[in-house]
Scaffold this active site. Structure first.
Site, PDB file in Angstrom:
ATOM      1  N   TYR A   1      -1.862  -1.198  10.497  1.00  0.00           N
ATOM      2  CA  TYR A   1      -1.851  -1.323   9.027  1.00  0.00           C
ATOM      3  C   TYR A   1      -0.535  -0.786   8.460  1.00  0.00           C
ATOM      4  O   TYR A   1       0.119  -1.427   7.632  1.00  0.00           O
ATOM      5  CB  TYR A   1      -3.043  -0.557   8.470  1.00  0.00           C
ATOM      6  CG  TYR A   1      -3.322  -0.757   7.000  1.00  0.00           C
ATOM      7  CD1 TYR A   1      -4.042  -1.864   6.553  1.00  0.00           C
ATOM      8  CD2 TYR A   1      -2.883   0.160   6.053  1.00  0.00           C
ATOM      9  CE1 TYR A   1      -4.322  -2.046   5.203  1.00  0.00           C
ATOM     10  CE2 TYR A   1      -3.151  -0.002   4.705  1.00  0.00           C
ATOM     11  CZ  TYR A   1      -3.868  -1.109   4.279  1.00  0.00           C
ATOM     12  OH  TYR A   1      -4.137  -1.269   2.934  1.00  0.00           O
TER      13      TYR A   1
ATOM     14  N   SER B   1       0.881  -1.179   0.000  1.00  0.00           N
ATOM     15  CA  SER B   1       0.000   0.000   0.000  1.00  0.00           C
ATOM     16  C   SER B   1       0.913   1.223   0.000  1.00  0.00           C
ATOM     17  O   SER B   1       2.109   1.101   0.324  1.00  0.00           O
ATOM     18  CB  SER B   1      -0.841  -0.014   1.285  1.00  0.00           C
ATOM     19  OG  SER B   1      -1.406   1.252   1.547  1.00  0.00           O
TER      20      SER B   1
HETATM   21  P1  NAD Z   1     -11.284  -6.661   0.249  1.00  0.00           P
HETATM   22  O1  NAD Z   1     -11.852  -6.487   1.614  1.00  0.00           O
HETATM   23  O2  NAD Z   1     -12.176  -6.527  -0.945  1.00  0.00           O
HETATM   24  O3  NAD Z   1     -10.561  -8.077   0.139  1.00  0.00           O
HETATM   25  C1  NAD Z   1      -9.856  -8.650   1.203  1.00  0.00           C
HETATM   26  C2  NAD Z   1      -9.719 -10.132   0.971  1.00  0.00           C
HETATM   27  O4  NAD Z   1      -8.980 -10.712   2.055  1.00  0.00           O
HETATM   28  C3  NAD Z   1     -11.061 -10.875   0.919  1.00  0.00           C
HETATM   29  O5  NAD Z   1     -11.004 -11.883  -0.073  1.00  0.00           O
HETATM   30  C4  NAD Z   1     -11.162 -11.507   2.298  1.00  0.00           C
HETATM   31  O6  NAD Z   1     -11.965 -12.681   2.340  1.00  0.00           O
HETATM   32  C5  NAD Z   1      -9.701 -11.839   2.551  1.00  0.00           C
HETATM   33  N1  NAD Z   1      -9.397 -12.044   3.969  1.00  0.00           N
HETATM   34  C6  NAD Z   1      -9.484 -11.141   4.978  1.00  0.00           C
HETATM   35  N2  NAD Z   1      -9.175 -11.738   6.157  1.00  0.00           N
HETATM   36  C7  NAD Z   1      -8.888 -13.030   5.900  1.00  0.00           C
HETATM   37  C8  NAD Z   1      -8.514 -14.157   6.686  1.00  0.00           C
HETATM   38  N3  NAD Z   1      -8.363 -14.093   8.022  1.00  0.00           N
HETATM   39  N4  NAD Z   1      -8.314 -15.349   6.060  1.00  0.00           N
HETATM   40  C9  NAD Z   1      -8.488 -15.448   4.733  1.00  0.00           C
HETATM   41  N5  NAD Z   1      -8.823 -14.427   3.923  1.00  0.00           N
HETATM   42  C10 NAD Z   1      -9.028 -13.226   4.494  1.00  0.00           C
HETATM   43  O7  NAD Z   1     -10.067  -5.633   0.185  1.00  0.00           O
HETATM   44  P2  NAD Z   1      -9.203  -5.020  -1.032  1.00  0.00           P
HETATM   45  O8  NAD Z   1      -9.436  -3.572  -1.057  1.00  0.00           O
HETATM   46  O9  NAD Z   1      -9.360  -5.802  -2.266  1.00  0.00           O
HETATM   47  O10 NAD Z   1      -7.739  -5.225  -0.424  1.00  0.00           O
HETATM   48  C11 NAD Z   1      -6.827  -6.201  -0.893  1.00  0.00           C
HETATM   49  C12 NAD Z   1      -5.422  -5.790  -0.474  1.00  0.00           C
HETATM   50  O11 NAD Z   1      -5.090  -4.538  -1.057  1.00  0.00           O
HETATM   51  C13 NAD Z   1      -5.254  -5.620   1.043  1.00  0.00           C
HETATM   52  O12 NAD Z   1      -4.006  -6.150   1.443  1.00  0.00           O
HETATM   53  C14 NAD Z   1      -5.276  -4.110   1.212  1.00  0.00           C
HETATM   54  O13 NAD Z   1      -4.558  -3.702   2.349  1.00  0.00           O
HETATM   55  C15 NAD Z   1      -4.597  -3.674  -0.069  1.00  0.00           C
HETATM   56  N6  NAD Z   1      -4.871  -2.282  -0.432  1.00  0.00           N
HETATM   57  C16 NAD Z   1      -6.149  -1.856  -0.690  1.00  0.00           C
HETATM   58  C17 NAD Z   1      -6.354  -0.523  -1.042  1.00  0.00           C
HETATM   59  C18 NAD Z   1      -7.725   0.023  -1.357  1.00  0.00           C
HETATM   60  O14 NAD Z   1      -7.858   1.239  -1.515  1.00  0.00           O
HETATM   61  N7  NAD Z   1      -8.744  -0.806  -1.504  1.00  0.00           N
HETATM   62  C19 NAD Z   1      -5.276   0.370  -1.111  1.00  0.00           C
HETATM   63  C20 NAD Z   1      -3.996  -0.111  -0.840  1.00  0.00           C
HETATM   64  C21 NAD Z   1      -3.809  -1.439  -0.506  1.00  0.00           C
END
Ligand code: NAD
Length: 260
Positions: A155, A142
Site C-alpha cells: 500500500y 493517502s
Molecule cells: P472502499 O473500499 O469504500 O472503496 C473502494 C472502491 O474501489 C470500491 O468502489 C471498490 O468496488 C473499488 N475496487 C476495488 N478493487 C477493484 C477492482 N479490482 N476493480 C474495480 N474496482 C475496484 O474504500 P475507500 O475508503 O473509499 O477508499 C478509496 C480510496 O481512498 C482508496 O484508494 C484508498 O486507498 C484511499 N484512502 C482511504 C482512506 C480511508 O481512511 N478510508 C485513507 C486514505 C486513502
C-alpha cells in the site's frame, strides 16, 4: 459550475469515490460511476444520480486490476459521453502483513489496482484533455503516499508511486490546461478502515467507537476521521478555475498526521 463536463470516478460504488461522485454531480458534471458491484444495482444507482442531480450517468463494473479492464472502463465512458474531462483515480484495496510474510498475489493486486490503474486511465484519457485544453486529474493517494506505517509495504509503495506519477503528469501537462494533483487523506470514515477500527476494539476489549478513537489518535492529532463528503468538496474545488495553478501537489487531509 461543471455543467457539460464528464467525470470518471474509479471505485465510486462506495466510500470516498461515492462521495466524490455525489459532489461532482451536485456541481453539474455527468458521472461515470464505477466499482465492483452487482451491475443491476450499479445501474439503479446511476438512475438515482440522474434523478437526484439532473445529470447523465453510466455505471461500469470493469475490473481495473488489468490493462484490459482499464481499457474497457475508458472505452465505455467515451462511447457514452464522447469525452472525459475529470478523472478521479480513487479505487483502492488494502492488505496488511510484514514484508517477509506479504503474499505475492496481494502485492501484485495492490500495485495493479492502487497504482497501475491510474497509469492506464491517465495514458488513455490525457490526450483528449490536451486536445481540448482543459482537464483535471485527481489521484486519491493517502498519508501513506508521504510517510510509512508498519505492515503496509504494498500500500505504501503504491501510494508513494501515485504521488510520483501525479508530479510527472502535472509537469508534462503544465502548459496544456490539464492539472494533476494527489489528495492524501489520513483516517476517513469508510468500510475500508472499519476492520482496522474493529481490530483495535477487539484487541483492547472496548466498543467499536472507542476502538475507532484509539486507532485515530495513534496517528492523528485531530481525534476524528475525515468525512468522505469533505474530500468530495475538495475535488470540486480542484476542478474550479480558482485551482487552475494548483498542480503537482500532494494535499494532506490528515488531521495533522504528517505535520509531526
Ligand atoms: P472502499 O473500499 O469504500 O472503496 C473502494 C472502491 O474501489 C470500491 O468502489 C471498490 O468496488 C473499488 N475496487 C476495488 N478493487 C477493484 C477492482 N479490482 N476493480 C474495480 N474496482 C475496484 O474504500 P475507500 O475508503 O473509499 O477508499 C478509496 C480510496 O481512498 C482508496 O484508494 C484508498 O486507498 C484511499 N484512502 C482511504 C482512506 C480511508 O481512511 N478510508 C485513507 C486514505 C486513502
Amino acid at each position: 459550475m461543471l455543467k457539460g463536463k464528464t467525470a470518471l470516478v474509479t471505485g465510486s460504488s462506495s466510500g470516498i469515490g461515492y462521495a466524490m461522485a455525489e459532489r461532482l454531480a451536485d456541481a453539474g458534471a455527468n458521472i461515470v460511476l464505477h466499482g465492483l458491484m452487482d451491475p443491476a444495482e450499479g445501474a439503479a444507482l446511476g438512475k438515482e444520480f440522474e434523478s437526484r442531480f439532473g445529470v447523465e450517468c453510466l455505471f461500469s463494473d470493469a475490473d481495473i486490476s488489468t490493462a484490459e479492464g482499464n481499457e474497457a472502463l475508458v472505452n465505455a465512458s467515451l462511447e457514452k459521453f464522447g469525452q472525459v474531462d475529470i478523472l478521479i483515480n480513487n479505487a483502492g484495496i488494502q492488505f496488511t502483513a510484514s514484508v517477509e510474510d506479504f503474499p505475492v498475489a496481494k502485492w501484485d493486486a495492490i500495485i495493479a489496482i492502487n497504482l497501475s490503474s491510474a497509469f492506464h486511465t491517465t495514458r488513455l484519457l490525457v490526450p483528449g484533455m490536451q486536445a481540448r485544453g482543459w482537464g483535471r486529474i485527481i489521484n486519491i493517494a493517502s498519508v501513506h503516499g508521504l510517510v510509512a506505517s508498519l505492515q503496509k509495504a504494498a500500500y505504501v509503495a503504491a501510494k508513494h508511486g501515485i504521488v510520483g506519477l501525479t508530479k510527472v503528469v502535472a509537469l508534462e501537462n503544465a502548459e496544456k490546461g490539464v492539472t494533476a494533483n494527489a489528495i492524501c487523506p489520513g483516517w476517513v470514515d469508510t468500510e475500508l478502515v472499519a476492520a482496522q477500527f474493529q481490530a483495535t476494539a477487539d484487541r483492547d476489549g472496548v466498543s467499536f467507537e472507542e476502538g475507532k478513537r484509539r486507532t485515530i489518535i495513534a496517528k492523528q492529532p485531530v481525534p476524528k476521521a475525515t468525512q468522505p463528503s469533505a474530500l468530495g468538496d475538495l475535488a470540486v474545488f480542484l476542478c474550479s478555475d480558482a485551482a487552475a495553478t494548483i498542480t503537482g501537489a500532494s494535499l494532506p487531509v490528515d488531521g495533522g498526521w504528517t505535520a509531526q
